[in-house]
Design a protein around this motif. Structure first.
Motif, PDB file in Angstrom:
ATOM      1  N   GLY A   9       0.840  -1.210   0.000  1.00 40.09           N
ATOM      2  CA  GLY A   9       0.000   0.000   0.000  1.00 40.09           C
ATOM      3  C   GLY A   9       0.863   1.243   0.000  1.00 40.09           C
ATOM      4  O   GLY A   9       0.601   2.201   0.716  1.00 40.09           O
ATOM      5  N   GLY A  13      -0.324   8.070   1.566  1.00 43.88           N
ATOM      6  CA  GLY A  13      -0.401   8.140   3.016  1.00 43.88           C
ATOM      7  C   GLY A  13       0.821   7.580   3.744  1.00 43.88           C
ATOM      8  O   GLY A  13       1.969   7.890   3.428  1.00 43.88           O
ATOM      9  N   ILE A  14       0.533   6.743   4.722  1.00 40.50           N
ATOM     10  CA  ILE A  14       1.581   6.220   5.603  1.00 40.50           C
ATOM     11  C   ILE A  14       2.584   5.375   4.812  1.00 40.50           C
ATOM     12  O   ILE A  14       3.798   5.470   5.021  1.00 40.50           O
ATOM     13  N   ASN A  35      -2.167  -0.566  -7.883  1.00 42.01           N
ATOM     14  CA  ASN A  35      -2.378   0.154  -9.133  1.00 42.01           C
ATOM     15  C   ASN A  35      -1.049   0.790  -9.558  1.00 42.01           C
ATOM     16  O   ASN A  35      -0.558   1.711  -8.906  1.00 42.01           O
ATOM     17  N   ARG A  38      -0.877   4.638 -10.118  1.00 39.05           N
ATOM     18  CA  ARG A  38      -0.854   5.427  -8.872  1.00 39.05           C
ATOM     19  C   ARG A  38       0.511   5.317  -8.190  1.00 39.05           C
ATOM     20  O   ARG A  38       1.034   6.275  -7.635  1.00 39.05           O
ATOM     21  N   ALA A  85      -0.912  -1.848   3.733  1.00 37.64           N
ATOM     22  CA  ALA A  85      -2.124  -1.687   2.919  1.00 37.64           C
ATOM     23  C   ALA A  85      -3.371  -1.913   3.764  1.00 37.64           C
ATOM     24  O   ALA A  85      -3.434  -2.865   4.552  1.00 37.64           O
ATOM     25  N   TYR A 149     -13.684  -2.387  11.373  1.00 41.93           N
ATOM     26  CA  TYR A 149     -12.280  -1.951  11.311  1.00 41.93           C
ATOM     27  C   TYR A 149     -11.505  -2.484  12.518  1.00 41.93           C
ATOM     28  O   TYR A 149     -10.400  -3.025  12.373  1.00 41.93           O
ATOM     29  N   LYS A 153      -8.222  -5.033  12.912  1.00 36.13           N
ATOM     30  CA  LYS A 153      -6.958  -4.626  13.536  1.00 36.13           C
ATOM     31  C   LYS A 153      -6.668  -5.420  14.816  1.00 36.13           C
ATOM     32  O   LYS A 153      -5.505  -5.723  15.111  1.00 36.13           O
ATOM     33  N   PRO A 179      -1.071   3.707  14.972  1.00 36.68           N
ATOM     34  CA  PRO A 179      -1.107   5.149  14.707  1.00 36.68           C
ATOM     35  C   PRO A 179      -2.397   5.783  15.210  1.00 36.68           C
ATOM     36  O   PRO A 179      -3.453   5.153  15.217  1.00 36.68           O
ATOM     37  N   GLY A 180      -2.281   7.052  15.588  1.00 36.12           N
ATOM     38  CA  GLY A 180      -3.474   7.873  15.803  1.00 36.12           C
ATOM     39  C   GLY A 180      -3.947   8.345  14.434  1.00 36.12           C
ATOM     40  O   GLY A 180      -3.851   7.608  13.454  1.00 36.12           O
ATOM     41  N   PHE A 182      -3.569  10.100  11.060  1.00 38.08           N
ATOM     42  CA  PHE A 182      -2.508  10.557  10.160  1.00 38.08           C
ATOM     43  C   PHE A 182      -3.104  11.054   8.845  1.00 38.08           C
ATOM     44  O   PHE A 182      -4.111  10.517   8.366  1.00 38.08           O
ATOM     45  N   SER A 184      -3.831  11.189   5.366  1.00 43.99           N
ATOM     46  CA  SER A 184      -3.745  10.184   4.304  1.00 43.99           C
ATOM     47  C   SER A 184      -5.076  10.142   3.568  1.00 43.99           C
ATOM     48  O   SER A 184      -5.956  10.961   3.802  1.00 43.99           O
ATOM     49  N   LYS A 185      -5.228   9.139   2.709  1.00 45.12           N
ATOM     50  CA  LYS A 185      -6.483   9.013   1.952  1.00 45.12           C
ATOM     51  C   LYS A 185      -7.494   8.108   2.660  1.00 45.12           C
ATOM     52  O   LYS A 185      -8.578   7.852   2.131  1.00 45.12           O
ATOM     53  N   LEU A 186      -7.127   7.602   3.835  1.00 46.30           N
ATOM     54  CA  LEU A 186      -7.951   6.569   4.481  1.00 46.30           C
ATOM     55  C   LEU A 186      -9.405   7.013   4.664  1.00 46.30           C
ATOM     56  O   LEU A 186     -10.337   6.232   4.469  1.00 46.30           O
TER      57      LEU A 186
HETATM   58  N1  LIG Z   1      -4.294   7.450   8.475  1.00 47.02           N
HETATM   59  C1  LIG Z   1      -4.686   7.103   9.688  1.00 47.02           C
HETATM   60  O1  LIG Z   1      -5.186   7.929  10.447  1.00 47.02           O
HETATM   61  C2  LIG Z   1      -4.464   5.707  10.175  1.00 47.02           C
HETATM   62  C3  LIG Z   1      -4.604   5.452  11.549  1.00 47.02           C
HETATM   63  C4  LIG Z   1      -4.401   4.172  12.013  1.00 47.02           C
HETATM   64  C5  LIG Z   1      -4.051   3.176  11.132  1.00 47.02           C
HETATM   65  N2  LIG Z   1      -3.926   3.434   9.806  1.00 47.02           N
HETATM   66  C6  LIG Z   1      -3.567   2.337   8.919  1.00 47.02           C
HETATM   67  O2  LIG Z   1      -2.490   2.739   8.102  1.00 47.02           O
HETATM   68  C7  LIG Z   1      -2.473   1.963   6.917  1.00 47.02           C
HETATM   69  C8  LIG Z   1      -2.262   2.873   5.719  1.00 47.02           C
HETATM   70  O3  LIG Z   1      -3.408   3.698   5.550  1.00 47.02           O
HETATM   71  P1  LIG Z   1      -3.312   5.252   5.213  1.00 47.02           P
HETATM   72  O4  LIG Z   1      -3.887   5.968   6.352  1.00 47.02           O
HETATM   73  O5  LIG Z   1      -1.979   5.634   4.715  1.00 47.02           O
HETATM   74  O6  LIG Z   1      -4.437   5.348   4.066  1.00 47.02           O
HETATM   75  P2  LIG Z   1      -4.327   5.482   2.498  1.00 47.02           P
HETATM   76  O7  LIG Z   1      -3.651   6.745   2.123  1.00 47.02           O
HETATM   77  O8  LIG Z   1      -5.713   5.263   1.995  1.00 47.02           O
HETATM   78  O9  LIG Z   1      -3.397   4.266   2.085  1.00 47.02           O
HETATM   79  C9  LIG Z   1      -3.871   2.956   2.075  1.00 47.02           C
HETATM   80  C10 LIG Z   1      -3.065   2.188   1.072  1.00 47.02           C
HETATM   81  O10 LIG Z   1      -3.527   0.832   1.070  1.00 47.02           O
HETATM   82  C11 LIG Z   1      -3.723   0.463  -0.271  1.00 47.02           C
HETATM   83  N3  LIG Z   1      -4.648  -0.654  -0.394  1.00 47.02           N
HETATM   84  C12 LIG Z   1      -5.942  -0.755  -0.023  1.00 47.02           C
HETATM   85  N4  LIG Z   1      -6.421  -1.964  -0.350  1.00 47.02           N
HETATM   86  C13 LIG Z   1      -5.403  -2.645  -0.940  1.00 47.02           C
HETATM   87  C14 LIG Z   1      -5.264  -3.916  -1.507  1.00 47.02           C
HETATM   88  N5  LIG Z   1      -6.289  -4.781  -1.572  1.00 47.02           N
HETATM   89  N6  LIG Z   1      -4.067  -4.287  -2.022  1.00 47.02           N
HETATM   90  C15 LIG Z   1      -3.024  -3.429  -1.987  1.00 47.02           C
HETATM   91  N7  LIG Z   1      -3.096  -2.188  -1.501  1.00 47.02           N
HETATM   92  C16 LIG Z   1      -4.285  -1.802  -0.990  1.00 47.02           C
HETATM   93  C17 LIG Z   1      -4.218   1.717  -0.968  1.00 47.02           C
HETATM   94  O11 LIG Z   1      -4.081   1.573  -2.372  1.00 47.02           O
HETATM   95  P3  LIG Z   1      -4.997   2.419  -3.388  1.00 47.02           P
HETATM   96  O12 LIG Z   1      -4.462   3.797  -3.390  1.00 47.02           O
HETATM   97  O13 LIG Z   1      -4.796   1.697  -4.680  1.00 47.02           O
HETATM   98  O14 LIG Z   1      -6.410   2.357  -2.886  1.00 47.02           O
HETATM   99  C18 LIG Z   1      -3.257   2.712  -0.363  1.00 47.02           C
HETATM  100  O15 LIG Z   1      -2.021   2.657  -1.007  1.00 47.02           O
HETATM  101  C19 LIG Z   1      -3.793   1.204   6.899  1.00 47.02           C
HETATM  102  O16 LIG Z   1      -3.568  -0.142   7.297  1.00 47.02           O
HETATM  103  C20 LIG Z   1      -4.635   1.917   7.939  1.00 47.02           C
HETATM  104  O17 LIG Z   1      -5.605   1.067   8.523  1.00 47.02           O
HETATM  105  C21 LIG Z   1      -4.135   4.674   9.313  1.00 47.02           C
END
Ligand SMILES: NC(=O)c1ccc[n+]([C@@H]2O[C@H](COP(=O)([O-])OP(=O)(O)OC[C@H]3O[C@@H](n4cnc5c(N)ncnc54)[C@H](OP(=O)(O)O)[C@@H]3O)[C@@H](O)[C@H]2O)c1
Length: 279
Positions: A9, A13-14, A35, A38, A85, A149, A153, A179-180, A182, A184-186
């Motif tokens: 992933g 984001g992260i 992708n 991307r 991811a 969710y 986790k 993480p708290g 962050f 990102s696109k989540l």
């Molecule tokens: N941001 C926060 O506040 C936060 C807090 C706690 C934990 N987290 C965790 O941090 C991790 C990263 O999330 P993020 O916050 O950085 O969000 P993000 O920007 O949406 O990044 C998520 C990444 O996961 C990829 N992904 C989703 N489904 C996938 C799949 N089936 N196969 C491969 N890649 C896939 C996405 O790809 P696409 O771009 O192609 O969709 C994207 O690159 C996640 O596990 C999330 O649960 C985030």
């Protein structure tokens, strides 16, 4: 020593923050994304023979095996695997269907299992390696609209703890990251699964979208700084088993852990009262 990282992933984001921090530190990174367009655009400005991009939808076991194989063929070993991811599907439990839970668990749990099944034989043979699993505050505390969710986790954390005990003798370390919030696109509305309910009893509360969408773009956590912290942790002789990222994670989880500890201590007598089977 220059480390070889594999990050899932990685295109936003992260994940992207971790890739950039590892590259900045002089390490080599295999950045995996589902992708390629991307992924390429995320690292368009970086021209380095220490960065390789590979296609990986983590829900596809064959792709996971191929991606890990490609990484080892190209760089000869695998030092740090970051299972990053993930997606978030948010809504009241009664609004979530079984298929919503399956959709949530597919990348967040089964995706990690696919990557680990491919990577562990390599690390075991090396008698060295470091797995970093990106969990969440929601991996240690449950809150409204987070049942799916959190289920993903908490499962990831249980898996991580059990696995750590099994592979420590092979020189493989496991770090859980919570993480708290962050940036990102989540929680981007086009990305997150906000599931609404038509059950009137829940009308008094805000909808999933109303609760979570306002966080998008306002989160205080910086993915690059998280990446830098993980680079430090990866450089430790004994990497941390648990890392809370962000002051909000610490503030949010301390009371949860203290309450749990209090519940255990306060009820020690009642807990012990179930010992002994009367014949
Ligand atoms: N941001 C926060 O506040 C936060 C807090 C706690 C934990 N987290 C965790 O941090 C991790 C990263 O999330 P993020 O916050 O950085 O969000 P993000 O920007 O949406 O990044 C998520 C990444 O996961 C990829 N992904 C989703 N489904 C996938 C799949 N089936 N196969 C491969 N890649 C896939 C996405 O790809 P696409 O771009 O192609 O969709 C994207 O690159 C996640 O596990 C999330 O649960 C985030």
């Amino acid at each position: 020593m220059n480390k070889i990282w594999f990050v899932t992933g990685a295109n936003s984001g992260i994940g992207a923050g971790i890739v950039k921090a590892a590259l900045d530190s002089g390490d080599t990174v295999v950045a995996a994304g589902r992708n390629m367009e991307r992924l390429q655009s995320a690292f368009a400005g970086i021209d380095s023979d220490r960065l390789a991009l590979v296609q990986l939808d983590v829900t596809d076991k064959t792709q996971a095996e191929r991606a890990i194989d490609d990484a080892v063929t190209r760089f000869g070993r695998l030092d740090v695997v970051v299972n990053n991811a993930g997606i978030a599907i948010l809504g009241y439990f009664e609004a979530l269907s079984t298929s919503d839970f399956e959709r949530q668990l597919a990348p967040n749990l089964y995706g990690v299992i696919n990557v680990l099944h491919a990577a562990l034989p390599v690390m075991r043979k090396q008698r060295a390696g470091h797995i970093i699993n990106i969990s969440s505050m929601a991996g240690a505390a449950g809150g409204k609209q987070g049942s799916a969710y959190s289920a993903s986790k908490f499962a990831l954390e249980g898996l991580s703890m059990a696995l750590a005990a099994e592979v420590e003798d092979f020189g493989i370390h496991v770090t859980i990251v919570e993480p708290g919030f962050f940036r990102s696109k989540l929680l981007d509305t086009s990305n997150a699964g906000f599931i609404d309910t038509d059950i009137g009893d829940y009308d008094t509360g805000a909808s999933a979208r109303e609760t979570w969408a306002p966080y998008d773009g306002t989160q205080n956590g910086d993915p690059l700084k998280l990446g830098k912290a993980l680079v430090k942790i990866a450089a430790m002789d004994e990497p941390l088993k648990l890392f809370l990222a962000g002051s909000d994670a610490v503030a949010g989880l301390l009371p949860v852990v203290e309450e749990r500890l209090k519940a255990i201590k306060d009820n020690r007598e009642l807990s012990s009262s179930t010992d002994g089977v009367d014949q």
